[in-house]
Design a protein around this motif. Structure first.
Motif, PDB file in Angstrom:
ATOM      1  N   ARG A 102       0.824  -1.209   0.000  1.00 16.04           N
ATOM      2  CA  ARG A 102       0.000   0.000   0.000  1.00 16.04           C
ATOM      3  C   ARG A 102       0.865   1.269   0.000  1.00 16.04           C
ATOM      4  O   ARG A 102       0.548   2.249  -0.660  1.00 16.04           O
ATOM      5  CB  ARG A 102      -0.937   0.003   1.208  1.00 16.04           C
ATOM      6  N   THR A 103       1.966   1.241   0.730  1.00 21.37           N
ATOM      7  CA  THR A 103       2.828   2.425   0.823  1.00 21.37           C
ATOM      8  C   THR A 103       3.925   2.446  -0.239  1.00 21.37           C
ATOM      9  O   THR A 103       4.714   3.377  -0.279  1.00 21.37           O
ATOM     10  CB  THR A 103       3.490   2.490   2.210  1.00 21.37           C
ATOM     11  N   ASN A 104       3.964   1.426  -1.088  1.00 22.00           N
ATOM     12  CA  ASN A 104       4.980   1.315  -2.135  1.00 22.00           C
ATOM     13  C   ASN A 104       6.383   1.386  -1.539  1.00 22.00           C
ATOM     14  O   ASN A 104       7.254   2.109  -2.027  1.00 22.00           O
ATOM     15  CB  ASN A 104       4.785   2.396  -3.203  1.00 22.00           C
ATOM     16  N   LEU A 105       6.602   0.663  -0.462  1.00 25.57           N
ATOM     17  CA  LEU A 105       7.881   0.703   0.236  1.00 25.57           C
ATOM     18  C   LEU A 105       9.045   0.381  -0.689  1.00 25.57           C
ATOM     19  O   LEU A 105      10.068   1.073  -0.661  1.00 25.57           O
ATOM     20  CB  LEU A 105       7.870  -0.267   1.425  1.00 25.57           C
ATOM     21  N   LEU A 106       8.911  -0.627  -1.521  1.00 25.47           N
ATOM     22  CA  LEU A 106       9.997  -1.004  -2.417  1.00 25.47           C
ATOM     23  C   LEU A 106      10.311   0.122  -3.398  1.00 25.47           C
ATOM     24  O   LEU A 106      11.472   0.460  -3.619  1.00 25.47           O
ATOM     25  CB  LEU A 106       9.648  -2.294  -3.172  1.00 25.47           C
ATOM     26  N   GLY A 107       9.282   0.726  -3.973  1.00 25.96           N
ATOM     27  CA  GLY A 107       9.494   1.826  -4.910  1.00 25.96           C
ATOM     28  C   GLY A 107      10.129   3.035  -4.253  1.00 25.96           C
ATOM     29  O   GLY A 107      11.030   3.662  -4.809  1.00 25.96           O
ATOM     30  N   VAL A 108       9.656   3.371  -3.062  1.00 22.84           N
ATOM     31  CA  VAL A 108      10.218   4.511  -2.337  1.00 22.84           C
ATOM     32  C   VAL A 108      11.672   4.227  -1.970  1.00 22.84           C
ATOM     33  O   VAL A 108      12.552   5.083  -2.141  1.00 22.84           O
ATOM     34  CB  VAL A 108       9.378   4.814  -1.071  1.00 22.84           C
ATOM     35  N   ASN A 109      11.937   3.030  -1.490  1.00 18.69           N
ATOM     36  CA  ASN A 109      13.301   2.653  -1.131  1.00 18.69           C
ATOM     37  C   ASN A 109      14.222   2.757  -2.344  1.00 18.69           C
ATOM     38  O   ASN A 109      15.334   3.288  -2.247  1.00 18.69           O
ATOM     39  CB  ASN A 109      13.324   1.236  -0.554  1.00 18.69           C
ATOM     40  N   PHE A 110      13.765   2.272  -3.483  1.00 18.88           N
ATOM     41  CA  PHE A 110      14.564   2.326  -4.703  1.00 18.88           C
ATOM     42  C   PHE A 110      14.845   3.777  -5.100  1.00 18.88           C
ATOM     43  O   PHE A 110      15.971   4.136  -5.438  1.00 18.88           O
ATOM     44  CB  PHE A 110      13.843   1.600  -5.846  1.00 18.88           C
ATOM     45  N   ALA A 111      13.815   4.630  -5.056  1.00 20.48           N
ATOM     46  CA  ALA A 111      13.974   6.023  -5.451  1.00 20.48           C
ATOM     47  C   ALA A 111      14.952   6.760  -4.534  1.00 20.48           C
ATOM     48  O   ALA A 111      15.806   7.526  -5.003  1.00 20.48           O
ATOM     49  CB  ALA A 111      12.620   6.728  -5.453  1.00 20.48           C
ATOM     50  N   VAL A 112      14.839   6.543  -3.244  1.00 24.18           N
ATOM     51  CA  VAL A 112      15.740   7.207  -2.293  1.00 24.18           C
ATOM     52  C   VAL A 112      17.173   6.730  -2.506  1.00 24.18           C
ATOM     53  O   VAL A 112      18.104   7.543  -2.561  1.00 24.18           O
ATOM     54  CB  VAL A 112      15.280   6.960  -0.841  1.00 24.18           C
TER      55      VAL A 112
END
Length: 95
Positions: free
Chosen positions: A41-51
């Protein structure tokens, strides 16, 4: 709730234990399911990748000259490789 061992190697002679899926409680399954749902729901993987990508891009930008020198050095070594391999009777094979 006891933590599972780091490595769960099944053995035929061992009784059901923390690595056996049948001993997971409904509460453990509910917590694990909620954890995955939250991460999706929070797109943790996507956010982690972007950061992580931003940190890497900043490091690259801060060290462009050094990285260019490394690239040049590696390219020079790569160009010499076929001659060195022939000299030492290790002819390069085609890719």
């Amino acid at each position: 709730m006891a933590p599972a061992p780091a490595a769960c190697a099944p053995r035929a002679e061992s009784p059901p234990g923390p690595c056996d899926a049948t001993v997971r409680s409904r509460a453990e399954v509910a917590v694990a399911t909620a954890d995955i749902v939250c991460k999706l729901r929070t797109n943790l993987l996507g956010v982690n990748f972007a950061v992580e990508a931003e940190y890497e891009n900043a490091a690259i930008a801060a060290h462009l000259q050094e990285l260019a020198e490394v690239r040049t050095h590696k390219a020079a070594g790569t160009e010499r490789l076929p001659d060195l391999m022939r000299r030492y009777d290790r002819a390069p094979r085609p890719l």
